[in-house]
Design a protein around this motif. Sequence first.
Motif, mmCIF file in Angstrom:
data_model
loop_
_atom_site.group_PDB
_atom_site.id
_atom_site.type_symbol
_atom_site.label_atom_id
_atom_site.label_comp_id
_atom_site.label_asym_id
_atom_site.label_seq_id
_atom_site.Cartn_x
_atom_site.Cartn_y
_atom_site.Cartn_z
ATOM 1 N N ALA A 1 0.823 -1.202 0.000
ATOM 2 C CA ALA A 1 0.000 0.000 0.000
ATOM 3 C C ALA A 1 0.864 1.261 0.000
ATOM 4 O O ALA A 1 0.577 2.240 -0.696
ATOM 5 C CB ALA A 1 -0.933 -0.016 1.200
ATOM 6 N N GLN A 2 1.928 1.247 0.806
ATOM 7 C CA GLN A 2 2.837 2.395 0.858
ATOM 8 C C GLN A 2 3.506 2.626 -0.490
ATOM 9 O O GLN A 2 3.654 3.757 -0.956
ATOM 10 C CB GLN A 2 3.898 2.172 1.947
ATOM 11 N N HIS A 3 3.848 1.505 -1.164
ATOM 12 C CA HIS A 3 4.469 1.617 -2.476
ATOM 13 C C HIS A 3 3.498 2.210 -3.492
ATOM 14 O O HIS A 3 3.875 3.039 -4.331
ATOM 15 C CB HIS A 3 4.943 0.245 -2.936
ATOM 16 N N ALA A 4 2.233 1.822 -3.404
ATOM 17 C CA ALA A 4 1.222 2.353 -4.322
ATOM 18 C C ALA A 4 1.011 3.839 -4.097
ATOM 19 O O ALA A 4 0.864 4.619 -5.045
ATOM 20 C CB ALA A 4 -0.082 1.589 -4.146
ATOM 21 N N VAL A 5 0.984 4.258 -2.808
ATOM 22 C CA VAL A 5 0.791 5.676 -2.498
ATOM 23 C C VAL A 5 1.967 6.502 -3.001
ATOM 24 O O VAL A 5 1.820 7.575 -3.588
ATOM 25 C CB VAL A 5 0.590 5.858 -0.981
ATOM 26 N N THR A 6 3.172 6.007 -2.777
ATOM 27 C CA THR A 6 4.372 6.714 -3.228
ATOM 28 C C THR A 6 4.393 6.843 -4.736
ATOM 29 O O THR A 6 4.755 7.885 -5.290
ATOM 30 C CB THR A 6 5.619 5.977 -2.746
ATOM 31 N N LYS A 7 3.968 5.796 -5.431
ATOM 32 C CA LYS A 7 3.941 5.839 -6.892
ATOM 33 C C LYS A 7 2.946 6.863 -7.396
ATOM 34 O O LYS A 7 3.205 7.606 -8.336
ATOM 35 C CB LYS A 7 3.598 4.449 -7.433
ATOM 36 N N ALA B 1 1.990 9.516 -5.769
ATOM 37 C CA ALA B 1 2.509 10.848 -5.456
ATOM 38 C C ALA B 1 3.545 11.286 -6.477
ATOM 39 O O ALA B 1 3.606 12.445 -6.868
ATOM 40 C CB ALA B 1 3.097 10.853 -4.047
ATOM 41 N N GLU B 2 4.379 10.335 -6.904
ATOM 42 C CA GLU B 2 5.390 10.679 -7.895
ATOM 43 C C GLU B 2 4.773 11.040 -9.239
ATOM 44 O O GLU B 2 5.281 11.882 -9.977
ATOM 45 C CB GLU B 2 6.359 9.508 -8.067
ATOM 46 N N GLU B 3 3.644 10.413 -9.573
ATOM 47 C CA GLU B 3 2.997 10.697 -10.839
ATOM 48 C C GLU B 3 2.166 11.966 -10.785
ATOM 49 O O GLU B 3 1.649 12.429 -11.799
ATOM 50 C CB GLU B 3 2.112 9.514 -11.254
ATOM 51 N N GLY B 4 1.971 12.549 -9.565
ATOM 52 C CA GLY B 4 1.233 13.803 -9.427
ATOM 53 C C GLY B 4 -0.254 13.647 -9.359
ATOM 54 O O GLY B 4 -0.999 14.611 -9.501
ATOM 55 N N SER B 5 -0.736 12.450 -9.150
ATOM 56 C CA SER B 5 -2.173 12.247 -9.068
ATOM 57 C C SER B 5 -2.759 12.737 -7.773
ATOM 58 O O SER B 5 -3.921 13.110 -7.679
ATOM 59 C CB SER B 5 -2.497 10.764 -9.248
ATOM 60 N N GLU B 6 -1.957 12.765 -6.688
ATOM 61 C CA GLU B 6 -2.458 13.184 -5.389
ATOM 62 C C GLU B 6 -1.279 13.614 -4.539
ATOM 63 O O GLU B 6 -0.241 12.939 -4.548
ATOM 64 C CB GLU B 6 -3.221 12.028 -4.711
ATOM 65 N N GLU C 1 -1.150 14.755 1.737
ATOM 66 C CA GLU C 1 -2.536 14.511 2.085
ATOM 67 C C GLU C 1 -2.836 13.018 2.208
ATOM 68 O O GLU C 1 -3.724 12.622 2.934
ATOM 69 C CB GLU C 1 -3.448 15.115 1.018
ATOM 70 N N VAL C 2 -2.088 12.203 1.516
ATOM 71 C CA VAL C 2 -2.394 10.778 1.504
ATOM 72 C C VAL C 2 -1.593 10.025 2.534
ATOM 73 O O VAL C 2 -2.103 9.159 3.234
ATOM 74 C CB VAL C 2 -2.140 10.190 0.101
ATOM 75 N N ALA C 3 -0.344 10.345 2.636
ATOM 76 C CA ALA C 3 0.525 9.597 3.527
ATOM 77 C C ALA C 3 0.540 10.267 4.884
ATOM 78 O O ALA C 3 1.149 11.311 5.067
ATOM 79 C CB ALA C 3 1.942 9.528 2.960
ATOM 80 N N ARG D 1 -3.511 2.143 7.519
ATOM 81 C CA ARG D 1 -3.500 1.779 6.108
ATOM 82 C C ARG D 1 -4.281 2.788 5.308
ATOM 83 O O ARG D 1 -5.399 3.148 5.657
ATOM 84 C CB ARG D 1 -4.116 0.393 5.907
ATOM 85 N N PRO D 2 -3.719 3.332 4.256
ATOM 86 C CA PRO D 2 -4.474 4.290 3.417
ATOM 87 C C PRO D 2 -5.573 3.554 2.667
ATOM 88 O O PRO D 2 -5.500 2.358 2.406
ATOM 89 C CB PRO D 2 -3.412 4.816 2.451
ATOM 90 N N LYS D 3 -6.615 4.296 2.350
ATOM 91 C CA LYS D 3 -7.740 3.724 1.620
ATOM 92 C C LYS D 3 -7.343 3.446 0.183
ATOM 93 O O LYS D 3 -6.541 4.165 -0.403
ATOM 94 C CB LYS D 3 -8.953 4.649 1.670
ATOM 95 N N HIS D 4 -7.939 2.395 -0.368
ATOM 96 C CA HIS D 4 -7.688 2.070 -1.768
ATOM 97 C C HIS D 4 -8.330 3.123 -2.644
ATOM 98 O O HIS D 4 -9.430 3.617 -2.318
ATOM 99 C CB HIS D 4 -8.259 0.673 -2.102
ATOM 100 N N PRO D 5 -7.686 3.538 -3.699
ATOM 101 C CA PRO D 5 -8.251 4.588 -4.556
ATOM 102 C C PRO D 5 -9.643 4.252 -5.055
ATOM 103 O O PRO D 5 -10.446 5.148 -5.274
ATOM 104 C CB PRO D 5 -7.256 4.687 -5.720
ATOM 105 N N SER D 6 -9.951 2.953 -5.259
ATOM 106 C CA SER D 6 -11.278 2.585 -5.781
ATOM 107 C C SER D 6 -12.349 2.543 -4.738
ATOM 108 O O SER D 6 -13.523 2.393 -5.049
ATOM 109 C CB SER D 6 -11.182 1.232 -6.467
#
Length: 441
Positions: free
Chosen positions: A360-366, A368-373, A377-379, A433-438
């Motif tokens: 989940a942390q890897h997904a959030v970091t990815k 953030a790097e792509e600029g989607s969020e 605010e997420v982490a 745990r962060p929420k899943h984007p979906s």
Amino acid sequence: MDTIASLFSFITTPVSWVIVQFHKVYGAIFGPDTGWAWGLSIVSLVVLIRICLIPLFVKQIKSTRNMQALQPKMKAIQERYKSDKQRQSEEMMKLYKETGTNPLSSCLPILAQSPFFFALYHVLSSIASGKTIGVIDDSLLASARQAHIFGAPLASKFTDSAAEVAALDASLTSVRIVTAIMIVLMSASQFFTQRQLMMKNVDLSVKTPYMQQQKMLMYIFPVIFAVMGINFPVGVLVYWLTTNVWTMGQQMYVINQNPTPGSKAQDSYLQRLLKSVTQHGEVRGRRRKNIVKVIVAKGSDRNENERRFFAGLSKAGFAAQADGTVIKSDTLVADAEGGVATAKRQQPKRQTKSQRQAAAQHAVTKDAEEGSEPAAEVAPTTSLEKKPQGTAKAAAKDEPKDEAQGDKPARPSRANSGGSRQGKSGQRKGQQRPKHPSSKK
């Protein structure tokens, strides 16, 4: 017995000719007047006759199996037309005609062998009485009368008197001992042959009157042979004992290689076949492939033995094909009911809690790097991180003081206290745990 044997006197000449030809061969080895030469000639006659009767024996096996399979239908016809015997017979004959079954086929080998049996009995009786018969002339007659098997002449019987046995240059005791042993062996071989058929090569899932009849014959036939055996000459006992042993061995081979479906012999055969497929990775032999092909074609009509065989194939990672072969694959499993190979569903591998958090942390970091969020605010900040002491003290100095309490700081509000409680709970639970984007907010 002599009257019945005389009815087959037309075949005594061919039978005597075959015996003489074998006697020439064995006489050159063991001596023309020995019991081995004449005894082995009779045994060879049996083997020759039984080889010629193999097609009838195969037809007998097929007819017996068809009769076993038709027993439930025959029983239903008997119950349906219980009061009308004529209609019952017509329906029975119609059933036989539709299935191509002949009830008399099971008796064909015995009926075909009977003329040779009575012809041999007639030949030996003539030798005992000192009469030439067929191609057996005076010299061969004298040689046959001198032949003894374990001290008993070929033409002597258990019921002969001492004078008749003495005329053949033998003792009554030796004749009765040898004939008694042969009669016991002949009856025992007949019983074992019938018992082997009933215990191993009968479909035990179907209980019919036919099985009860065969079980009765298993005990009746040996008694009949024992009673009739005391009137048989030693040569005829050798003939009948040899044919019983041949039948027993021939039936044992058929049971082991082509057993009746649903029987114990079929279960043993399929287990051996499963072991062979597991070891070699294929079905070896055309006959075995045909058996697997027939079982696959049955589909849901397979018996318990066949279902167990397919389950064993599936467990070993094999799937049977319509042409009788098998294939092996890690992603295929044999369908025991349909007999075809179907795709095996792959279950996702279960992850531990730490692995899920890291993913989940890897997904959030990815993201953030792509600029989607924004990452801030997420982490969320983990509760394990320590704040600088200087910053905490400065914040404490800047807080306003309550006039009534003097130097004491003001009581935090209910919202702030709730936030502090959430912070304390966050320290106990660790990183959330962060929420899943979906997922819905």
